[in-house]
Scaffold this motif. Structure first.
Motif, PDB file in Angstrom:
ATOM      1  N   LEU A  40       0.824  -1.206   0.000  1.00 38.76           N
ATOM      2  CA  LEU A  40       0.000   0.000   0.000  1.00 38.76           C
ATOM      3  C   LEU A  40       0.860   1.258   0.000  1.00 38.76           C
ATOM      4  O   LEU A  40       0.500   2.266  -0.632  1.00 38.76           O
ATOM      5  N   THR A  41       1.974   1.231   0.701  1.00 35.74           N
ATOM      6  CA  THR A  41       2.861   2.402   0.711  1.00 35.74           C
ATOM      7  C   THR A  41       3.431   2.663  -0.682  1.00 35.74           C
ATOM      8  O   THR A  41       3.455   3.817  -1.160  1.00 35.74           O
ATOM      9  N   ILE A  42       3.883   1.613  -1.340  1.00 34.03           N
ATOM     10  CA  ILE A  42       4.420   1.781  -2.699  1.00 34.03           C
ATOM     11  C   ILE A  42       3.336   2.285  -3.646  1.00 34.03           C
ATOM     12  O   ILE A  42       3.555   3.193  -4.473  1.00 34.03           O
ATOM     13  N   THR A  43       2.133   1.697  -3.537  1.00 34.95           N
ATOM     14  CA  THR A  43       1.024   2.144  -4.395  1.00 34.95           C
ATOM     15  C   THR A  43       0.675   3.604  -4.145  1.00 34.95           C
ATOM     16  O   THR A  43       0.459   4.390  -5.089  1.00 34.95           O
ATOM     17  N   TYR A  44       0.632   4.003  -2.903  1.00 34.55           N
ATOM     18  CA  TYR A  44       0.303   5.400  -2.561  1.00 34.55           C
ATOM     19  C   TYR A  44       1.346   6.358  -3.113  1.00 34.55           C
ATOM     20  O   TYR A  44       1.010   7.405  -3.683  1.00 34.55           O
ATOM     21  N   VAL A  45       2.635   6.004  -2.974  1.00 33.80           N
ATOM     22  CA  VAL A  45       3.695   6.880  -3.479  1.00 33.80           C
ATOM     23  C   VAL A  45       3.611   7.019  -4.995  1.00 33.80           C
ATOM     24  O   VAL A  45       3.736   8.123  -5.559  1.00 33.80           O
ATOM     25  N   LEU A  46       3.380   5.887  -5.701  1.00 37.14           N
ATOM     26  CA  LEU A  46       3.295   5.945  -7.158  1.00 37.14           C
ATOM     27  C   LEU A  46       2.086   6.757  -7.613  1.00 37.14           C
ATOM     28  O   LEU A  46       2.181   7.571  -8.540  1.00 37.14           O
ATOM     29  N   VAL A  47       0.924   6.545  -6.989  1.00 38.74           N
ATOM     30  CA  VAL A  47      -0.268   7.312  -7.379  1.00 38.74           C
ATOM     31  C   VAL A  47      -0.087   8.796  -7.095  1.00 38.74           C
ATOM     32  O   VAL A  47      -0.451   9.663  -7.913  1.00 38.74           O
ATOM     33  N   ARG A  48       0.479   9.111  -5.988  1.00 37.12           N
ATOM     34  CA  ARG A  48       0.695  10.525  -5.632  1.00 37.12           C
ATOM     35  C   ARG A  48       1.672  11.182  -6.594  1.00 37.12           C
ATOM     36  O   ARG A  48       1.492  12.334  -6.992  1.00 37.12           O
ATOM     37  N   HIS A  49       2.684  10.439  -7.007  1.00 36.02           N
ATOM     38  CA  HIS A  49       3.678  11.014  -7.925  1.00 36.02           C
ATOM     39  C   HIS A  49       3.085  11.222  -9.315  1.00 36.02           C
ATOM     40  O   HIS A  49       3.330  12.249  -9.961  1.00 36.02           O
ATOM     41  N   ASN A  50       2.293  10.265  -9.776  1.00 38.31           N
ATOM     42  CA  ASN A  50       1.780  10.361 -11.141  1.00 38.31           C
ATOM     43  C   ASN A  50       0.553  11.255 -11.252  1.00 38.31           C
ATOM     44  O   ASN A  50       0.151  11.603 -12.370  1.00 38.31           O
ATOM     45  N   SER A  51      -0.081  11.607 -10.172  1.00 32.89           N
ATOM     46  CA  SER A  51      -1.276  12.461 -10.255  1.00 32.89           C
ATOM     47  C   SER A  51      -0.984  13.903  -9.894  1.00 32.89           C
ATOM     48  O   SER A  51      -1.907  14.686  -9.658  1.00 32.89           O
ATOM     49  N   GLY A  52       0.267  14.325  -9.894  1.00 29.18           N
ATOM     50  CA  GLY A  52       0.606  15.690  -9.467  1.00 29.18           C
ATOM     51  C   GLY A  52       0.878  16.647 -10.622  1.00 29.18           C
ATOM     52  O   GLY A  52       1.417  17.730 -10.389  1.00 29.18           O
ATOM     53  N   HIS A  53       0.581  16.302 -11.880  1.00 26.49           N
ATOM     54  CA  HIS A  53       0.876  17.158 -13.035  1.00 26.49           C
ATOM     55  C   HIS A  53      -0.412  17.735 -13.605  1.00 26.49           C
ATOM     56  O   HIS A  53      -1.420  17.028 -13.729  1.00 26.49           O
ATOM     57  N   LEU A  54      -0.366  19.028 -13.981  1.00 25.33           N
ATOM     58  CA  LEU A  54      -1.495  19.726 -14.612  1.00 25.33           C
ATOM     59  C   LEU A  54      -1.103  20.064 -16.050  1.00 25.33           C
ATOM     60  O   LEU A  54      -0.101  20.759 -16.270  1.00 25.33           O
ATOM     61  N   VAL A  55      -1.826  19.547 -17.011  1.00 23.62           N
ATOM     62  CA  VAL A  55      -1.517  19.756 -18.439  1.00 23.62           C
ATOM     63  C   VAL A  55      -2.347  20.937 -18.968  1.00 23.62           C
ATOM     64  O   VAL A  55      -3.579  20.949 -18.828  1.00 23.62           O
ATOM     65  N   VAL A  56      -1.676  21.950 -19.583  1.00 20.62           N
ATOM     66  CA  VAL A  56      -2.329  23.143 -20.155  1.00 20.62           C
ATOM     67  C   VAL A  56      -2.098  23.130 -21.669  1.00 20.62           C
ATOM     68  O   VAL A  56      -0.942  23.045 -22.116  1.00 20.62           O
ATOM     69  N   VAL A  57      -3.157  23.190 -22.425  1.00 23.46           N
ATOM     70  CA  VAL A  57      -3.077  23.155 -23.884  1.00 23.46           C
ATOM     71  C   VAL A  57      -3.564  24.508 -24.437  1.00 23.46           C
ATOM     72  O   VAL A  57      -4.658  24.977 -24.069  1.00 23.46           O
ATOM     73  N   LYS A  58      -2.763  25.147 -25.281  1.00 23.59           N
ATOM     74  CA  LYS A  58      -3.180  26.402 -25.912  1.00 23.59           C
ATOM     75  C   LYS A  58      -4.178  26.112 -27.025  1.00 23.59           C
ATOM     76  O   LYS A  58      -3.934  25.240 -27.856  1.00 23.59           O
TER      77      LYS A  58
END
Length: 402
Positions: A40-58
């Motif tokens: 669960l710790t590994i899963t939480y770290v991976l999900v938190r790392h991969n869900s921290g980006h905001l994509v902006v498209v012009k």
């Protein structure tokens, strides 16, 4: 400490016995819990790392959007704030749901671990029960473990080999006692004959020679009694009883009292008996010796002017013979040692005045040969209680020395 505190302390339930099964169950549960927390710790770290980006498209970079007027751009800070809140809620929900799942699976893992530990230890419990049942009376039995060739079967086979060596050692000891007793009879007979010839000549025998002859005969009598006891002990310890008959107790008790009549009369002992028609299924010779030794023990360790009570009761599946007498007070330690060979009251060596110290040992061996055992118990008001119990038809003999 007050009485109330002692009662509260006594009321506290005792901790459960820490069996191997319990320890294995706790180990299985702890390993699963540690592994689950790690996953669960590994899963939480991976999900938190991969869900921290905001994509902006012009919008002007989208296909077909070059000739159209650009719509107003949204507030990027508000978007970032909204995405952060959504990410926090998702991670919190992930932790909550994972914790609930981990708790449920931990409980299930403990239950499954208990079942698997019990299944794995089942052969060990079987070996323990079989080993407890085997004693020096039935060393011919074996564990005979079945199943695959694993550590449990190797342990069972090793115990069987040990039992085989023990059986051979006990058999060798019994054969030695029996053979030595038989072989010693011949030189003793020759010595007795020589003494009789030397003291039976026609010419007058010097008083010193006559006294010496009497002393030698006394020693030979004691040696022959000792050899006879050895032979009886070896026969009883052989572990088998042939020639089983329905043996009435009344004639055995009467014969024992008749042989001990001089000692009873000399010490003024009062004898009361109520044997009735009680009987035992067994070997007549061995059972006669058992009763003789118990009666001799009761008379020998009695007190002048004492008493002996003999009572027999026939039940549906058992026969009980109780013999009680007056005598000295005994400690539990003294009583426990009396069934050992050459152990007597007041000492550890044999003294001719009080017998060879084999009487109760022979009683225990005869009882064991009939599948029973001998139980010795000191009476509260002095004396001893010896009970012999035989399966199917039970012979319970209680001898008291007070």
């Amino acid at each position: 400490m007050t009485a109330a505190a002692l009662r509260r302390l006594a009321a506290v339930p005792a901790l459960p016995h820490r069996t191997l099964r319990l320890r294995l169950t706790m180990l299985y549960g702890a390993l699963f819990l540690i592994s689950g927390v790690a996953v669960l710790t590994i899963t939480y770290v991976l999900v938190r790392h991969n869900s921290g980006h905001l994509v902006v498209v012009k919008l002007d970079q989208l296909p077909g959007a070059g000739d159209q007027p650009a719509p107003p751009l949204p507030d990027l800070d508000a978007m970032r704030s909204q995405a952060g809140d959504q990410r926090s809620r998702m991670l919190s929900q992930l932790l909550t749901q994972s914790g609930v799942a981990l708790a449920i699976m931990s409980v299930l893992s403990i239950g499954l671990g208990w079942l698997m530990a019990g299944r794995a230890l089942r052969p060990l419990r079987t070996m323990t029960a079989s080993a407890r049942r085997i004693s020096h009376h039935n060393l011919h039995e074996r564990l005979a473990m079945e199943g695959p060739r694993d550590e449990m079967k190797d342990l069972g086979d090793t115990i069987d080999e040990l039992l085989g060596r023990l059986e051979e050692a006990f058999a060798s000891q019994r054969r030695f006692v029996a053979n030595a007793s038989h072989e010693l009879r011949t030189p003793l007979a020759m010595m007795r004959t020589s003494v009789d010839v030397a003291t039976g000549k026609p010419e007058p025998v010097p008083p010193q020679v006559a006294a010496l002859g009497d002393k030698v005969r006394e020693g030979l009598d004691q040696a022959e009694r000792l050899l006879e006891s050895f032979l009886m002990l070896a026969r009883a310890q052989h572990g088998t009883v042939d020639e089983r008959d329905r043996v009435a107790l009344a004639p055995l008790v009467a014969a024992a009292l008749d042989s001990l009549g001089d000692g009873i009369a000399e010490r003024g002992i009062r004898v009361e008996q109520d044997v009735g028609d009680a009987a035992i299924d067994g070997n007549r010779t061995l059972l006669a010796r058992l009763v003789d030794n118990l009666m001799d023990n009761a008379i020998r360790h009695n007190e002048p002017g004492g008493w002996v009570r003999i009572r027999a009761t026939q039940r549906e599946e058992s026969t009980e013979l109780v013999v009680e007498n007056g005598g000295a007070h005994l400690t539990p330690g003294d009583v426990r040692a009396l069934a050992e060979p050459f152990r007597r009251l007041g000492g550890h060596r044999v003294r001719s005045a009080d017998g060879q110290g084999l009487g109760l040992s022979i009683v225990a061996a005869v009882a064991a040969a009939h599948g029973g055992d001998l139980h010795l118990e000191a009476r509260a008001d002095g004396g001893m209680r010896a009970s012999v119990t035989v399966p199917l038809v039970v012979l319970a003999v209680a001898v008291g020395i007070r």
